[in-house]
Design an enzyme around this catalytic site. Structure first.
Site, PDB file in Angstrom:
ATOM      1  N   ASP A  14       1.391  -1.022   0.344  1.00 28.67           N
ATOM      2  CA  ASP A  14      -0.188  -0.036   0.208  1.00 28.67           C
ATOM      3  C   ASP A  14       0.890   1.182  -0.332  1.00 28.67           C
ATOM      4  OD1 ASP A  14      -2.014   1.179   0.359  1.00 28.67           O
ATOM      5  OD2 ASP A  14      -2.338   1.530   2.585  1.00 28.67           O
ATOM      6  N   LEU A  15       1.937   1.329  -0.536  1.00 34.06           N
ATOM      7  CA  LEU A  15       2.833   2.742  -1.260  1.00 34.06           C
ATOM      8  C   LEU A  15       2.038   3.587  -1.578  1.00 34.06           C
ATOM      9  CD1 LEU A  15       6.196   0.509  -2.113  1.00 34.06           C
ATOM     10  CD2 LEU A  15       5.382   1.513  -0.286  1.00 34.06           C
TER      11      LEU A  15
END
Length: 203
Positions: free
Chosen positions: A10-11
């Site tokens: 979930d960058l």
């Protein structure tokens, strides 16, 4: 993280923080009274490991916030470390332009924007798409666009998108440094995860 066999999944800009919040001001443009804030340190840290996944753990079907989601996730081809690398490419362009590259909320439009920016999706990927994603493609394995679009607004939004090189050179101008940045972004945003750049450090 990747050396620890851990994928963040979930960058996005909201999950990247400066270690130090101190800054200094410098003049912005020709107006001496207009100033911008420049961080005193470029050191950063990642946060939000709530969906981080080890290599040997169960991999859920959908990961990453929509705008930063890699094509292999959308097509149900399975994912691992390269999905983080794709997200990094999206983040760099957003930092450069001020806007998210893939501003969409549906899969077919998302894939159409990818093709507009990066060129056609390789047919090898479309052939391997899972049963949920194969509906986005014609029997020829080409993307069903614009025929499958949900609205005229969606078609217009995709048509307004520029190719990666047009976008980059419009913002940065033509220079050797821009050419190197373009090569980097092409490597980060490579469709096929096995050919995407890695974060492995070499000396």
């Amino acid at each position: 993280m990747h050396e620890l066999r851990l994928v963040h999944t979930d960058l996005k800009p909201e999950n990247i923080l400066f270690v130090n919040s101190d800054y200094y001001k410098v003049p912005e443009g020709a107006c001496p009274t207009k100033q911008k804030r420049v961080p005193s340190s470029s050191r950063i840290k990642l946060i939000d490991f709530g969906s981080a996944t080890f290599e040997n753990q169960y991999h859920s079907a959908i990961v990453s916030t929509r705008h930063y989601r890699a094509p292999e996730v959308i097509l149900g081809l399975g994912w691992t470390y390269p999905c983080d690398v794709w997200s990094v490419g999206c983040i760099l362009i957003e930092l450069l332009t001020g806007d998210a590259l893939f501003q969409t909320h549906e899969n077919l439009e998302h894939l159409a924007i990818m093709e507009r920016v990066l060129g056609p999706i390789p047919k090898g990927m479309s052939k391997r798409a899972d049963r949920h994603s194969s509906k986005y493609f014609l029997p020829t394995r080409e993307l069903n666009w614009p025929a499958g679009a949900s609205s005229r607004e969606s078609i217009r939004a995709v048509r307004c998108m520029r190719s990666l090189d047009d976008l980059l050179y419009a913002v940065c101008g033509y220079s050797p440094a821009t050419a190197k940045l373009y090569d980097l972004l092409k490597g980060l945003l490579c469709y096929e995860s096995e050919y995407r750049l890695t974060v492995r450090i070499t000396f």
